[in-house]
Scaffold this motif. Structure first.
Motif, PDB file in Angstrom:
ATOM      1  N   UNK A  53      33.443  44.511  40.006  1.00  0.00           N
ATOM      2  CA  UNK A  53      33.828  44.546  38.664  1.00  0.00           C
ATOM      3  C   UNK A  53      35.525  45.055  38.672  1.00  0.00           C
ATOM      4  N   UNK A  54      35.834  45.035  39.975  1.00  0.00           N
ATOM      5  CA  UNK A  54      37.541  45.620  39.860  1.00  0.00           C
ATOM      6  C   UNK A  54      38.132  44.329  39.417  1.00  0.00           C
ATOM      7  N   UNK A  55      39.128  44.695  38.569  1.00  0.00           N
ATOM      8  CA  UNK A  55      40.078  43.460  38.247  1.00  0.00           C
ATOM      9  C   UNK A  55      41.373  43.671  38.787  1.00  0.00           C
ATOM     10  N   UNK A  56      41.903  42.804  39.705  1.00  0.00           N
ATOM     11  CA  UNK A  56      43.048  42.859  40.249  1.00  0.00           C
ATOM     12  C   UNK A  56      43.788  41.557  40.757  1.00  0.00           C
ATOM     13  N   UNK A  57      45.061  41.617  40.871  1.00  0.00           N
ATOM     14  CA  UNK A  57      45.652  40.322  41.371  1.00  0.00           C
ATOM     15  C   UNK A  57      45.802  40.412  42.877  1.00  0.00           C
ATOM     16  N   UNK A  58      45.764  39.018  43.456  1.00  0.00           N
ATOM     17  CA  UNK A  58      46.028  39.022  45.147  1.00  0.00           C
ATOM     18  C   UNK A  58      47.427  38.500  44.912  1.00  0.00           C
ATOM     19  N   UNK A  59      48.338  39.092  45.613  1.00  0.00           N
ATOM     20  CA  UNK A  59      49.576  38.253  46.023  1.00  0.00           C
ATOM     21  C   UNK A  59      49.552  38.075  47.669  1.00  0.00           C
ATOM     22  N   UNK A 115      50.618  31.418  45.544  1.00  0.00           N
ATOM     23  CA  UNK A 115      50.854  32.931  46.323  1.00  0.00           C
ATOM     24  C   UNK A 115      50.242  33.992  45.477  1.00  0.00           C
ATOM     25  N   UNK A 116      49.718  33.734  44.325  1.00  0.00           N
ATOM     26  CA  UNK A 116      48.943  34.512  43.403  1.00  0.00           C
ATOM     27  C   UNK A 116      47.731  34.111  42.822  1.00  0.00           C
ATOM     28  N   UNK A 117      46.831  34.963  42.736  1.00  0.00           N
ATOM     29  CA  UNK A 117      45.706  34.690  42.040  1.00  0.00           C
ATOM     30  C   UNK A 117      44.769  35.939  41.395  1.00  0.00           C
ATOM     31  N   UNK A 118      44.517  35.651  40.160  1.00  0.00           N
ATOM     32  CA  UNK A 118      43.709  36.710  39.490  1.00  0.00           C
ATOM     33  C   UNK A 118      42.142  36.485  39.642  1.00  0.00           C
ATOM     34  N   UNK A 119      41.779  35.595  40.495  1.00  0.00           N
ATOM     35  CA  UNK A 119      40.363  35.510  40.791  1.00  0.00           C
ATOM     36  C   UNK A 119      40.202  35.490  42.240  1.00  0.00           C
ATOM     37  N   UNK A 120      40.504  36.469  43.041  1.00  0.00           N
ATOM     38  CA  UNK A 120      40.488  36.474  44.585  1.00  0.00           C
ATOM     39  C   UNK A 120      38.982  36.383  44.860  1.00  0.00           C
ATOM     40  N   UNK A 121      39.019  35.828  46.138  1.00  0.00           N
ATOM     41  CA  UNK A 121      37.861  35.890  47.020  1.00  0.00           C
ATOM     42  C   UNK A 121      37.210  37.317  47.277  1.00  0.00           C
ATOM     43  N   UNK A 150      40.418  51.441  53.977  1.00  0.00           N
ATOM     44  CA  UNK A 150      42.098  51.917  53.580  1.00  0.00           C
ATOM     45  C   UNK A 150      42.455  51.000  52.762  1.00  0.00           C
ATOM     46  N   UNK A 151      41.764  49.836  52.611  1.00  0.00           N
ATOM     47  CA  UNK A 151      42.503  48.620  51.834  1.00  0.00           C
ATOM     48  C   UNK A 151      41.501  48.216  50.882  1.00  0.00           C
ATOM     49  N   UNK A 152      41.284  48.983  49.785  1.00  0.00           N
ATOM     50  CA  UNK A 152      40.155  48.528  48.774  1.00  0.00           C
ATOM     51  C   UNK A 152      40.977  48.510  47.505  1.00  0.00           C
ATOM     52  N   UNK A 153      40.753  47.547  46.779  1.00  0.00           N
ATOM     53  CA  UNK A 153      41.383  46.956  45.581  1.00  0.00           C
ATOM     54  C   UNK A 153      41.353  48.032  44.382  1.00  0.00           C
ATOM     55  N   UNK A 154      42.391  48.375  43.799  1.00  0.00           N
ATOM     56  CA  UNK A 154      42.298  49.180  42.596  1.00  0.00           C
ATOM     57  C   UNK A 154      42.195  48.291  41.197  1.00  0.00           C
ATOM     58  N   UNK A 155      41.623  49.039  40.391  1.00  0.00           N
ATOM     59  CA  UNK A 155      41.516  48.192  39.049  1.00  0.00           C
ATOM     60  C   UNK A 155      42.908  48.150  38.378  1.00  0.00           C
ATOM     61  N   UNK A 156      43.237  47.101  37.839  1.00  0.00           N
ATOM     62  CA  UNK A 156      44.526  46.825  37.219  1.00  0.00           C
ATOM     63  C   UNK A 156      45.634  47.024  38.186  1.00  0.00           C
ATOM     64  N   UNK A 160      48.610  49.271  29.159  1.00  0.00           N
ATOM     65  CA  UNK A 160      47.423  49.497  28.364  1.00  0.00           C
ATOM     66  C   UNK A 160      46.823  48.072  27.621  1.00  0.00           C
ATOM     67  N   UNK A 161      47.961  47.261  27.674  1.00  0.00           N
ATOM     68  CA  UNK A 161      47.506  45.903  27.059  1.00  0.00           C
ATOM     69  C   UNK A 161      46.493  45.088  27.982  1.00  0.00           C
ATOM     70  N   UNK A 162      45.201  44.583  27.134  1.00  0.00           N
ATOM     71  CA  UNK A 162      44.362  44.146  27.777  1.00  0.00           C
ATOM     72  C   UNK A 162      44.813  42.844  28.899  1.00  0.00           C
ATOM     73  N   UNK A 163      45.961  42.045  28.027  1.00  0.00           N
ATOM     74  CA  UNK A 163      46.487  41.186  28.950  1.00  0.00           C
ATOM     75  C   UNK A 163      47.256  41.247  29.960  1.00  0.00           C
ATOM     76  N   UNK A 164      47.508  42.623  30.236  1.00  0.00           N
ATOM     77  CA  UNK A 164      48.566  43.182  31.215  1.00  0.00           C
ATOM     78  C   UNK A 164      48.513  42.122  32.370  1.00  0.00           C
ATOM     79  N   UNK A 165      47.184  42.052  32.908  1.00  0.00           N
ATOM     80  CA  UNK A 165      47.087  41.611  34.260  1.00  0.00           C
ATOM     81  C   UNK A 165      47.703  40.214  34.291  1.00  0.00           C
ATOM     82  N   UNK A 166      47.181  39.591  33.214  1.00  0.00           N
ATOM     83  CA  UNK A 166      47.727  38.078  32.884  1.00  0.00           C
ATOM     84  C   UNK A 166      49.199  37.729  32.847  1.00  0.00           C
TER      85      UNK A 166
END
Lengths: 463, 463
Positions: free
Chosen positions: B44-50, B24-30, B84-90, B4-10
């Motif tokens: 507006x989905x916020x997600x990490x790309x690994x 191998x990791x980005x918080x700002x994927x294409x 089938x492969x749609x990013x999920x927020x968080x 629940x921390x707003x900085x969790x993804x970071x």
């Protein structure tokens, strides 16, 4: 109802009779219902035999079992070779043999819908007049049932070309442990809606649900068939012949490898002379389909190049006789203390497997021989002591059991599996940990739990 | 770590970088990593790309997700057609695209071992010099990955003869939700040890485990191929041609039915003239294997008897051009508001499905056309409004969506399925209850739970 009550089975029998009719339930079943061809079951096992006439009868049986916490052993024809259908004390053996309607044959959709108790060969017999056949052909095809074939994912002689039972099953009708009827799968060849419960149920050996009907894929009868026999000086050279086929474009419908010991047993039983002087092993092959002459020419060239003496069997009667001899290999060599094994290896490792088998036999002072469905790497070693007479009432001699253990371990070392097509049942459970990781076994038990939370369906078997 | 921390993804990104390396990791994927070809995902989905480089990287990602309760969306090439492969927020999008080693090709065992990120066409290209091919051929074969094909049990043009992806998969290497590596299956064609986890994982759309490597069956290249084109006055007659093939012994490797609308779109795109005057529908067929002349003669006879004008395409270049035109059918008719559907029916019901499709189009005032993998009953209707320009940023016009609903229901009424080969993903979930019983859905959720007790793998999708 209290399962600890000494009269529990009697009370349960009465309730089952009410549900199914008195002629469908007995507390004194014939001995054959205690087990299968690998594991006859103990004479003092007390169980009820239920032989419902229809799907509703299966559901009623399972509802009653669910209500009373009674274990249920689903049973086809009892022709299994791994102790998959062995009665449990205080339980119900649920025989599907009366569910034998071929509900539908549809050549345009290329499907048939059959009940679980249909004898597999009867289906092909019914299909032939319409120009179709059902491809999976375990050697038991004239005595085993479709339901049993699906429950064990039965193999056979033609799997390298046509696939095992799995590849011919499109949809299932099953009864869950609580009596719920569930339909899975599709009538079309394609369909990807949800998890594929059909595929999970195939080969689950009665542990997840009771199969009551199956929609199978049927295929047009091939326009031509041709039997080819190739004699090799040694088993290793015959196995090399299999490799030579792999490198070529020709793919026989059946590729059976019989070693010298298997040939000797077959000849002794059938009065044939397959194992003539100089023949160390034989490949018995079937080609089918279009371009049979081109296929035959390519196969002859491949096998001759690999050192085989190749003979095309032109006469249909002679060809049929050869296949009969091949199918007799389980009966051949009978009368003595013997264990028939079932392992598979990657097919390029067949020569090593045969060599190790001979070595294991020497080490344990037992006779070994084998036939292999060589096109798919599936091998049936026979381990015997010719001087010890067969006696199903006593345990097999220790050297045979010790050799079997080494055979199974050798198959695994070669990258293979502890069961090619017979299943695990009760007879192979002690080897499961050799092949499956703890993570795999744990997952399998959780899947079992998801289907059968009270553990009533063939409990303690197969997994 | 607190989700629940707003900085969790970071914080999670930093830990993932430690485990996988910063590249191998980005918080700002294409943007393309947000979704697939059916469902682009919300901006507006916020997600990490690994994008791990190896199996250990996949395991590390899943261990971290497990520890932190983070949802993970496994992703191949993003070429899917069902969301089938749609990013999920968080959450984490776990791309397998860097796992692209072809670990092994073994012609003698007729297997190849490939990592999940291998482009499917690249495998066949690597096999060809050794005289082999990988049979499953979804139209996306040049852009989709083996891992994605297995996760969706992808189909294609040659499935009636060679099976869908399922029939070519022997063994899997997968990572479970907690990071455990699990190997399933066998290198031999046969093997019946325990429940068949391989088969359950195929088509599970990333909901049970992450596929990292696949052992596939490979096949020898056919000795001959032949393309045949048959023109029919009407779609119903072309469908009758399919029935006539079913009654005969000939089984084409591919049987594509294109209706007049599909032909018009293809001709407009490719400058061809498939939809010439008097052609209401076309069957485009491929024969392969031995006896190609006999096969061709039988097929000509069958299709002529069914009223077709049959043409054998002798020149390889001309044949390849026809198959290119066929594969262009998804692109053809582009630019307008359009939905591509994917249903399957028992193949004898194709004529009815085409007739109903036209009727549905009339009722909703939209244009309809379809191509079908007719040999397996799989149909891809295109529902469009030619006057409305394509705009992925807005919802499709209501008449198209209403027509799609009727198309899906019609397929079910004809005994078919809501998804022939594209999967359920996010786009077809609202139809699941039309096809699957409550008992089936409940069971599927319990199986999901057995694999992924915390519900982290592609949660809320497919099932």
């Amino acid at each position: 109802m209290d399962r600890t009550d000494p009269l529990f089975l009697e009370t349960l029998a009465a309730r089952l009779c009410d549900a199914l009719g008195a002629d469908a339930v007995t507390a004194a079943p014939e001995a054959r219902y205690r087990g299968d061809r690998a594991e006859p079951g103990a004479a003092d096992t007390r169980f009820l035999l239920a032989l419902p006439r229809d799907v509703e009868g299966v559901r009623a049986t399972l509802r009653l079992a669910h209500e009373t916490g009674t274990p249920v052993v689903p049973r086809g024809a009892g022709s299994g070779l791994s102790g998959g259908a062995v009665a449990i004390d205080g339980g119900i053996v649920l025989g599907l043999e009366r569910l034998r309607a071929i509900r539908e044959i549809d050549p345009l959709d290329e499907v048939a819908v059959v009940e679980a108790g249909v004898i597999t060969a009867d289906l092909s017999a019914a299909l032939a007049p319409q120009g179709f056949f059902y491809a999976p052909d375990p050697a038991s095809v004239t005595i085993s049932t479709i339901g049993g074939n699906v429950a064990t994912n039965a193999g056979g002689l033609h799997c390298a070309k046509y696939g095992v039972t799995r590849e011919s099953v499109l949809a299932l009708e099953v009864v869950l442990a609580d009596g719920t009827l569930l339909r899975t799968g599709h009538r079309s060849l394609k369909g990807v809606t949800g998890l594929d419960l059909t595929q999970l149920l195939i080969g689950s050996e009665g542990t997840l649900a009771v199969i009551v009907a199956v929609t199978v894929r049927i295929r047009p009868l091939p326009v031509a068939r041709r039997t080819v026999l190739a004699r090799f000086p040694t088993t290793a050279q015959a196995a090399d012949g299999v490799n030579a086929i792999s490198r070529s474009p020709v793919r026989p419908a059946a590729t059976e490898l019989l070693d010298a010991g298997a040939l000797a047993d077959i000849d002794a039983l059938g009065g044939s002379s397959l194992g003539a002087t100089g023949t160390g092993a034989v490949l018995l092959l079937e080609l089918d389909g279009y371009g049979i002459e081109e296929q035959t020419a390519d196969l002859i060239s491949v096998l001759t190049g690999a050192g085989g003496k190749v003979q095309v069997i032109e006469a249909a009667a002679e060809a049929e006789q050869l296949w009969e001899l091949r199918r007799s290999s389980r009966a051949a060599g009978g009368g003595r203390a013997r264990l028939g094994e079932d392992v598979a290896v990657p097919k390029s490792r067949l020569a090593e497997m045969f060599a190790q088998l001979a070595e294991i036999g020497r080490r344990h002072g037992i006779r070994t021989s084998a036939v292999a469905h060589a096109g798919d790497g599936n091998l049936h070693p026979a381990l015997s002591l010719p001087d010890v007479p067969e006696d199903p009432s006593v345990a097999l001699p220790a050297p045979i059991l010790a050799a079997a253990d080494e055979v199974v371990r050798t198959a695994l070392e070669l990258g293979g599996t502890i069961s090619g097509e017979h299943g695990i049942g009760t007879t192979k459970q002690h080897w499961l940990d050799l092949e499956l990781s703890p993570a795999s076994r744990d997952l399998q038990h959780r899947l079992k739990q998801a289907f059968d939370p009270h553990g009533l369906l063939n409990p303690g078997r197969a997994l």
